[in-house]
Design a protein around this motif. Structure first.
Motif, PDB file in Angstrom:
ATOM      1  N   PRO A   6      55.234  30.200  41.789  1.00 14.74           N
ATOM      2  CA  PRO A   6      54.549  29.917  40.525  1.00 14.74           C
ATOM      3  C   PRO A   6      53.046  29.816  40.750  1.00 14.74           C
ATOM      4  O   PRO A   6      52.589  29.265  41.746  1.00 14.74           O
ATOM      5  CB  PRO A   6      55.134  28.570  40.098  1.00 14.74           C
ATOM      6  N   GLN A   8      49.503  28.579  38.958  1.00 16.67           N
ATOM      7  CA  GLN A   8      48.909  27.813  37.867  1.00 16.67           C
ATOM      8  C   GLN A   8      47.654  28.501  37.340  1.00 16.67           C
ATOM      9  O   GLN A   8      47.315  28.362  36.193  1.00 16.67           O
ATOM     10  CB  GLN A   8      48.565  26.397  38.343  1.00 16.67           C
ATOM     11  N   ARG A  29      54.283  33.475  34.338  1.00 17.90           N
ATOM     12  CA  ARG A  29      53.981  32.177  33.739  1.00 17.90           C
ATOM     13  C   ARG A  29      54.863  31.110  34.366  1.00 17.90           C
ATOM     14  O   ARG A  29      56.018  31.370  34.720  1.00 17.90           O
ATOM     15  CB  ARG A  29      54.208  32.207  32.226  1.00 17.90           C
ATOM     16  N   TYR A  30      54.329  29.922  34.515  1.00 17.79           N
ATOM     17  CA  TYR A  30      55.062  28.842  35.168  1.00 17.79           C
ATOM     18  C   TYR A  30      56.347  28.517  34.404  1.00 17.79           C
ATOM     19  O   TYR A  30      57.395  28.287  34.991  1.00 17.79           O
ATOM     20  CB  TYR A  30      54.166  27.613  35.284  1.00 17.79           C
ATOM     21  N   ARG A  31      56.276  28.560  33.095  1.00 10.79           N
ATOM     22  CA  ARG A  31      57.452  28.288  32.253  1.00 10.79           C
ATOM     23  C   ARG A  31      58.545  29.328  32.520  1.00 10.79           C
ATOM     24  O   ARG A  31      59.723  28.988  32.645  1.00 10.79           O
ATOM     25  CB  ARG A  31      57.011  28.300  30.786  1.00 10.79           C
ATOM     26  N   PHE A  33      58.835  31.101  35.286  1.00  6.07           N
ATOM     27  CA  PHE A  33      59.297  30.896  36.653  1.00  6.07           C
ATOM     28  C   PHE A  33      60.366  29.804  36.702  1.00  6.07           C
ATOM     29  O   PHE A  33      61.401  29.965  37.364  1.00  6.07           O
ATOM     30  CB  PHE A  33      58.110  30.525  37.557  1.00  6.07           C
TER      31      PHE A  33
END
Length: 172
Positions: A6, A8, A29-31, A33
């Motif tokens: 991930p 940021q 995107r972290y979401r 991932f």
């Protein structure tokens, strides 16, 4: 195989540094991932694929063709209008200076005024860019619409579907 990690923040680098880097990188995107990690677990792996780059980009080729056709048709149209004007086809015989296409726009005062106006526009764009960009877009759209109308009007006149004429005295 590449392990997705991930991120940021999006990595940035100098253009000259990109040629030195040979690490495969995938941004996610972290979401997304976290969602993929829930589905596939901790052993999630991905394989990167990059299609081969073509020598000619199709969009550039289309824009080049549009530009060449536009310039060629504009030159042809301008030449035929000038030929008709020199042969006296436009009719009437007694052309005024406004109809002949010869405009005397240059004088020292007009040049100074134009330069001052452009400098003022640049200063305004520096300070009020967020507003003036929309004003310039509107002006561009109006000028484009006007040019497109004059092109279609000339083509319709050439085809014979010109504007109709009427006598306002016949309605009384």
């Amino acid at each position: 195989m590449v392990m997705l990690l991930p991120l940021q923040t999006t990595p940035t680098a100098n253009d000259s540094e990109y040629a030195k880097v040979h690490i495969p990188l995938a941004l996610m995107r972290y979401r997304d991932f976290l969602e993929a990690q829930q589905v596939f677990g901790d052993g999630m792996q991905a394989q990167l694929y990059a299609p081969p780059n073509s020598k000619i980009d199709a969009s550039i080729a289309v824009m080049l063709i549009i530009a060449i056709v536009t310039i060629a048709l504009g030159g042809y149209w301008s030449g035929t209008c000038e030929r008709d004007r020199l042969n006296g086809v436009s009719g009437g015989g007694g052309e005024s200076k406004a109809d002949s296409g010869e405009l005397f726009l240059y004088s020292p005062l007009k040049v100074v005024f134009f330069v001052a106006l452009m400098c003022g526009m640049l200063v305004l764009m520096y300070f009020f860019y967020s507003v003036l960009v929309y004003v310039i877009i509107v002006i561009f759209c109006l000028a484009s619409a006007s040019a497109l109308f004059s092109c279609f009007d000339a083509v319709l006149d050439l085809v014979g579907c010109g504007t109709g004429r009427y006598d306002h005295h016949s309605f009384h």
